[in-house]
Design an enzyme around this catalytic site. Structure first.
Site, PDB file in Angstrom:
ATOM      1  N   ASP A 411       0.858  -1.174   0.000  1.00  0.00           N
ATOM      2  CA  ASP A 411       0.000   0.000   0.000  1.00  0.00           C
ATOM      3  C   ASP A 411       0.904   1.237   0.000  1.00  0.00           C
ATOM      4  O   ASP A 411       2.095   1.129   0.304  1.00  0.00           O
ATOM      5  CB  ASP A 411      -0.885  -0.039   1.253  1.00  0.00           C
ATOM      6  CG  ASP A 411      -1.770   1.186   1.375  1.00  0.00           C
ATOM      7  OD1 ASP A 411      -2.289   1.629   0.340  1.00  0.00           O
ATOM      8  OD2 ASP A 411      -1.923   1.691   2.496  1.00  0.00           O
ATOM      9  N   THR A 700      -2.366   1.319  -4.807  1.00  0.00           N
ATOM     10  CA  THR A 700      -2.857   2.460  -4.042  1.00  0.00           C
ATOM     11  C   THR A 700      -4.159   2.984  -4.620  1.00  0.00           C
ATOM     12  O   THR A 700      -4.444   2.813  -5.803  1.00  0.00           O
ATOM     13  CB  THR A 700      -1.808   3.588  -4.025  1.00  0.00           C
ATOM     14  OG1 THR A 700      -2.315   4.710  -3.319  1.00  0.00           O
ATOM     15  CG2 THR A 700      -1.427   4.016  -5.438  1.00  0.00           C
ATOM     16  N   ASP A 702      -4.731   6.210  -4.571  1.00  0.00           N
ATOM     17  CA  ASP A 702      -4.458   7.593  -4.957  1.00  0.00           C
ATOM     18  C   ASP A 702      -4.467   7.759  -6.472  1.00  0.00           C
ATOM     19  O   ASP A 702      -4.356   6.793  -7.227  1.00  0.00           O
ATOM     20  CB  ASP A 702      -3.101   8.046  -4.416  1.00  0.00           C
ATOM     21  CG  ASP A 702      -3.222   8.554  -2.991  1.00  0.00           C
ATOM     22  OD1 ASP A 702      -4.357   8.780  -2.545  1.00  0.00           O
ATOM     23  OD2 ASP A 702      -2.196   8.701  -2.321  1.00  0.00           O
ATOM     24  N   ASP A 844      -6.515  -2.832   3.202  1.00  0.00           N
ATOM     25  CA  ASP A 844      -5.420  -3.728   2.820  1.00  0.00           C
ATOM     26  C   ASP A 844      -5.609  -5.149   3.355  1.00  0.00           C
ATOM     27  O   ASP A 844      -4.785  -6.018   3.076  1.00  0.00           O
ATOM     28  CB  ASP A 844      -4.084  -3.182   3.353  1.00  0.00           C
ATOM     29  CG  ASP A 844      -3.793  -1.783   2.858  1.00  0.00           C
ATOM     30  OD1 ASP A 844      -3.977  -1.545   1.654  1.00  0.00           O
ATOM     31  OD2 ASP A 844      -3.393  -0.932   3.673  1.00  0.00           O
TER      32      ASP A 844
END
EC number: 7.6.2.1
Length: 1216
Positions: A411, A700, A702, A844
């Site tokens: 992550d 991720t 993001d 996660d």
């Protein structure tokens, strides 16, 4: 089913579902839960579970049978029980039953004691929880009841700091509007307080008399494990009221900052969401475990073959020879033919030769793994002083697999970064704030910046907040309306809870660090979120308290990727404020603001390029008429019994979209940029793991720009890479085409290798994967979540995997928790490689559980990742030590242990096989039966345990300096089928010499007095003594790191052997047990003969010298990297000693530069690449040992060529 008579007709008229159950259905078939308040008799008809929990497995009566049944589920235990039964049959057993029952009982007892201890603590914990007390409303009176006696439908009173006893519907509380605050650390690991609220109709039921008359009925979903979801309806007073998760208090929560509250029990005991989530984690096994199972089956097959050979020999011998000696050697009564004699002999030899796989092997493996786990727990260099958190091995079964990892899935937020968010920059109305410029107009660096902005004008400002751009504060003070609206949005659109302990001292409790950072920024710039109620939010705007009516909260989730609030200001205007991902909000903005949109987009790209986390902010006004209609549709959706969440999502989408009225587009306010800094040591760790040939994939949520920038910051991506492929296709065809082009570029580059030499070999499609993995140059792959969704489809997953595995680094952006697990599963499914997943948040958990090894970071997002993990620590940088030191050592130690264990047991057991040809295949043993019993549990157990627990090839500093030392574990070089057969061959070779050298000597040797030396007991003592000495010398050669414990165990075991040997042949034992110890003085007499000792010395020398010679030649001709590292250590020590001597002598004169002789080419490039960090000695692994480490590269190529392609070896060309 019909509506029961007890159900009021008015409820049936208000829409209560007609289905009903007079008793609870069987487990797993309950379709809905019904609970009526204050009516135990009614609720008991459904036979719901009580509130008594039971996590223990046994009681006093069931422990022995159940535990033994579980232990005999293990194939090894069943196998040894079968052998024990065989030994109880006198016709086939030449060994006493205790030779098997002693180790078997020992193993069973140790395991049973461990299980009993664990279960005792479970009982203790269960009793402690079940006997807690709660105040239960019974017959109109509050009574103290144990938790175990609480039932569904009871009303419970909770007080501040008390645990919630069951899953409750919140009815009322001491706080206004039925609010209460809870801490959910035991559920999701998050320590931030959360707010729950009673529905308005019950929030006034604070009086005992009113609660006693409450007879509402809840109809809701059946028990499930979804912590964040609840759907139900309350039927009361001819009305129905929707219920959601915001109205529930779950078991395991703690009531905080609330004097009291009342709740209605909906789920109890095992039906609570806490217990529904306590399912067992999937049991993980190492590759060595799986190989061991295969090898044990092979050994058993080998054992059967030896038994058959000796049984045939027995039948032939009895038929040809034995029949002539019936007078002297009569057959047993049950034996009537040579064939039947051979049949019995087969089982006798199965018993005698079973020690090739002794039961002590499994016990020793578990002891070694336990020791390795303690070493991880005790490692002070993996202890975080700041958080006072040690590393923890939460399992003991995977330690050696830590030394074989090839793929790491990480992550980003909170794992590579600190997850401590700081408001860094923002864009408001097309103007960017946050950068500081010097007098020349150049951007000032951090060290050159002036003092931070002074917020002393604001008495409620957070003193820890820092911001360097004073122009933003000036805009606020000048009354810029866009800036005011920007911070007003940040102060209103959130779910933060405010707590004011002292006047002016505000403490924010946020569910995510991002929200906390944004609300704190608004606070410092004069828009202070002060307090909230279920229907209002109070904000101090530049010192003026303003209360907004909170009409609705449209909460954030991973699908919406935005959050909105609808508020009414004091003037009566209704406004919707929204913050969310730019990819979601850009399509909803007013089309007339293209110039503003363009500049804001440029700022977003700039912020993402700096590695900042971005959000877009916008608002829209709503008229009263539209809002009233929308509120009714929202209420209807919330009351729906089926697909409630989908209907609510549709209603939310309606008000947030631009479909309702063209004039009601979102008006763009700006964007925020939050900094999430890298953790300390992340770039060094990634560089080191990359040099160890470990591939790191970042998964991720993001956006792409942020993830790529973090990739460069942590040295996953470098400017020296040949190319970084970015896959952003929105359709299957686009994604396939982008992956195909990436593969073509990599394959084209592999046609030219080295300094321009042509790569002439033609490539078949079956070899494509191995070619891709050996491409010239370094590549990286960046793929977005929507593209990854297509890439993970069944017809494209192999193309994606082949492309990704050929890259040095892979970054997957905007991925969901499910996609994280799917990527890990894809690599596990098709690649013969060990995977490790590391993360810190609840998103996660699925990835951590899917990987071979799961590592949890105890960070800012709670402890859910830690609870699901196999290993945990507080910082990413500790991963290098976990793998390169503990993992590599664990793998090395386990492999050396297994090699030696099989060697010593084959050397021990095969002597019986050779002896069979000289004893008429009669299943007579060579050794004394006590020696057979004690060999594996006393004479040779401790030395091999010491080696398995303490051995090292190189010190920990060298393990970190030379990451290439990690590669043998990835290639599984130290223990595989080839190494196993080598150990077996060495054991058989030793057994041949162990038997035939003493046999040849004893055939002709005499004692000192001239009498014949040869007799059965003297021969047994000589062979047994030779065996113990040979295996002790062998383990001395195998031990690479000597400690006092190794010395004590090895030489102590030899001393114990002689002590027991002389004791068993002593007069004392004969006097006590004359039938068991008949051979008085045999050991003393035998070992007093020089011939015997010469025989032992000769046997030892002949067994050991070939091993010494082979290792010497290998060290000289083909050393491996660890040999070279050890040699380098010795050279360094000698050089240091010489330098000290030279300083003492104090020679003067000219000194020639040693640069040209000691310097290695390549350091300049290494330093410029930024990979050297503290790896100053890496030249050895990269350059000076090329010849010695080339065998690793050769084997890696062979493995790649020989391994199946991801498609399982099918001759498939790549699609595209």
């Amino acid at each position: 089913m019909t509506v029961p008579k007890e159900m009021p007709e008015k409820w049936a008229r208000t829409g209560a579902p007609p289905s009903w159950s007079q008793k609870k259905p069987s487990w797993g078939t309950e379709e809905e839960r019904r609970a009526r308040a204050n009516d135990r008799e009614y609720n008991e008809k459904f036979q719901y579970a009580s509130n008594c929990i039971k996590t223990s497995k046994y009681n006093i009566l069931t422990f022995l049978p159940v535990n033994l049944f579980e232990q005999f589920q293990e194939v090894a235990n069943t196998y040894f029980l079968f052998l024990l039964i065989l030994q109880l049959i006198p016709q086939i057993s030449s060994l006493s039953w205790f030779t098997t029952i002693v180790p078997l009982v020992l193993v069973l007892t140790i395991t049973a004691v461990k299980d009993a201890t664990d279960d005792y603590f479970r009982h203790k914990s269960d009793n402690q929880v079940n006997n807690r007390h709660s105040q239960v409303l019974i017959n109109g009176v509050l009574q103290r009841e144990q938790w175990m006696n609480v039932c569904v439908g009871d009303i419970i009173k909770l007080e501040n700091n008390q645990f919630v006893a069951a899953d409750l519907l919140l009815l009322s509380s001491s706080e206004p509007h039925g609010l209460c605050y809870i801490e959910t650390a035991e559920l999701d690991g998050e320590t931030n307080m959360k707010v729950r609220q009673a529905i308005p109709i019950t929030s006034e039921l604070g009086d005992i008399s009113k609660l006693a008359k409450f007879d509402g009925e809840v109809i809701c979903e059946p028990p499930n494990n979804k912590l964040d979801k609840f759907s139900g309806t309350l039927y009361w007073k001819e009305n129905k009221f929707p219920l959601s998760n915001q109205n529930m208090l779950l078991r395991g929560c703690v009531l905080r900052n609330t004097e009291w509250c009342f709740g209605l029990v909906i789920f109890a005991g095992p039906d609570t969401k806490l217990m529904q989530n306590s399912g067992r984690t999937k049991f993980k096994r190492t590759s060595i475990d799986r190989l061991m199972n295969t090898l044990v089956l092979w050994i058993f097959g080998f054992l059967v073959c030896m038994g058959v050979i000796l049984a045939i020999g027995n039948a032939i011998w009895e038929h040809e020879v034995g029949t002539r000696f019936q007078v002297y050697l009569p057959w047993d009564e049950a034996v009537d033919s040579a064939f039947f004699s051979g049949f019995l002999s087969f089982w006798s030899y199965i018993i005698i030769l079973n020690t090739v796989v002794p039961i002590s092997l499994y016990v020793s493996v578990e002891v070694i793994r336990l020791g390795h786990s303690y070493f991880i727990n005790w490692d002070k260099k993996m202890f975080c002083m700041k958080k006072r958190t040690p590393a923890e091995a939460r399992t003991t079964t995977l330690n050696e697999e830590l030394g074989q990892v090839e793929y790491i899935f990480s992550d980003k937020t909170g794992t590579l970064t600190q997850n401590i968010m700081v408001f860094n920059k923002c864009s408001i109305n097309g103007h960017s704030y946050g950068d500081v410029f010097d007098v020349l107009g150049h951007k000032a660096e951090l060290g050159e910046r002036p003092a931070p902005v002074d917020f002393s004008f604001n008495p409620l400002a957070d003193k820890t907040f820092l911001f360097w751009d004073p122009s933003l504060l000036e805009a606020v003070k000048m009354g810029d309306p866009h800036t005011h609206e920007f911070f007003r949005l940040l102060s209103l659109c959130h779910t933060v809870m405010s707590e004011e302990k002292d006047e002016g001292e505000l403490y924010y409790k946020a569910q995510s660090p991002d929200e906390g950072a944004l609300v704190t920024a608004a606070r410092n710039f004069g828009f202070v979120f002060r307090s909230r109620t279920p229907k209002t939010i109070t904000v101090h705007e530049l010192g003026t308290a303003i209360t907004y009516q909170l009409l609705a909260i449209l909460d954030f989730n991973n699908i919406r990727k935005r959050m909105s609030v609808i508020v009414r200001n004091p003037e009566g205007k209704i406004r919707l404020y929204c913050k969310g991902a730019d990819t979601i909000l850009l399509d909803r903005l007013h089309p007339c603001s293209q110039e503003l949109l363009s500049s804001t987009t440029d700022h977003l790209n700039e912020y993402a390029g700096d590695g900042l986390r971005t959000l877009l902010l916008a608002y829209k006004d709503l008229d009263e008429e539209y809002y009233e209609g929308w509120a009714r549709r929202r209420l209807q959706a919330s009351l729906a019994h089926d697909s409630r969440e989908d209907r609510l999502a549709s209603v939310y989408e309606e008000v947030e979209s631009d479909l309702m009225e063209p004039l009601w587009y979102f008006q763009l306010l700006g964007a925020t940029a939050i900094e999430d800094k890298l953790q300390q040591g992340v770039p060094e760790t990634i560089a080191l793991l990359t040099l160890a040939n470990i591939k790191i994939w970042v998964l991720t949520g993001d956006k792409q720009e942020t993830a790529v920038n973090i990739g460069y910051s942590c040295k996953m991506l470098t400017d020296d890479m040949t190319e970084v492929f970015i896959v952003t296709g929105h359709t299957v065809l686009e994604v396939r085409e982008e992956l195909r082009k990436a593969r073509e570029k990599m394959v084209d580059s592999s046609h030219t290798v080295g300094n321009g030499f042509a790569y002439q070999r033609k490539l078949s499609s079956s070899k494509l994967t191995s070619v891709l993995e050996a491409v010239a140059g370094e590549y990286a792959l960046v793929i977005n979540g929507h593209s990854l969704a297509h890439a993970l489809e069944a017809d494209m997953e192999l193309e994606f995997l082949e492309t990704a595995c050929a890259c040095k680094a892979v970054i997957c952006c905007r991925v969901t928790p499910l996609q994280k697990a799917q990527v890990v599963e894809l690599v596990k499914k098709y690649k013969k490689a060990v995977t490790l997943a590391i993360g810190d948040g609840a998103n996660d958990v699925s990835m951590i559980k899917t990987a071979h090894i799961g590592v949890g970071i105890s960070g800012q997002e709670g402890i859910q990742a830690v609870l699901a993990s196999d290993y945990s620590f507080s910082q990413f940088k500790f991963l290098q030590r976990l793998l390169l030191v503990h993992g590599r050592w664990s793998y090395l130690r386990m492999c050396k242990f297994l090699c030696y264990f099989f060697y010593k047991n084959f050397a021990f057991t095969m002597v019986h096989f050779w002896f069979g040809f000289f004893c008429g295949f009669s299943a007579q043993t060579v050794y004394d039966q006590y020696f057979i019993t004690l060999y594996n549990i006393v004479y040779t157990s401790l030395p091999v345990l010491a080696m398995g627990v303490f051995d090292q090839d190189v010190p920990e500093q060298r393990s970190m300096e030379y990451p290439k030392l990690y590669e043998p574990g990835q290639l599984n070089l130290l223990f595989n089928k080839r190494e196993f057969f080598i150990c077996i061959a060495q054991g058989i070779y030793t057994s041949v010499l162990m038997f035939f050298i003493p046999y040849g000597v004893f055939a002709e040797a005499t004692r000192d007095d001239g009498t014949q030396l040869a007799d059965y007991q003297s021969f047994a003592v000589t062979v047994a003594t030779s065996l113990v000495i040979v295996v002790s010398v062998q383990i001395g050669l195998d031990t690479g790191y000597w400690t006092a414990i190794n010395h004590f165990f090895i030489w102590g075991s030899l001393a114990v052997y002689f002590a027991i040997l002389f004791t068993m042949h002593s007069h004392g034992l004969f006097d006590m047990f004359p039938n068991q110890f008949r051979f008085v003085g045999n050991a003393q007499n035998t070992l007093a003969q020089p011939t015997v000792w010469l025989t032992i010395v000769l046997t030892t020398a002949v067994c050991i010298m070939p091993v010494v010679a082979f290792r010497f030649l290998r060290l000289s001709l083909k050393p491996d990297l660890s040999d070279t590292v050890r040699y380098t250590q010795l050279v360094r020590k000698k050089q240091k000693a010489q330098h000290r001597c030279m300083r003492r002598v104090g020679r003067t004169g000219s000194r020639r530069s040693g640069y040209a002789f000691s310097h290695q080419e390549g350091f300049g490039e290494l330093i410029m690449s930024g990979k050297n960090m503290r790896l100053s000695s890496l030249a050895l692994s990269s350059f000076s040992t090329r010849s010695s480490s080339s065998w690793i590269e050769s084997l890696r190529r062979k493995k790649s060529d020989g391994a199946n392609s991801p498609s399982g070896g099918a001759e498939k060309p790549l699609k595209g």
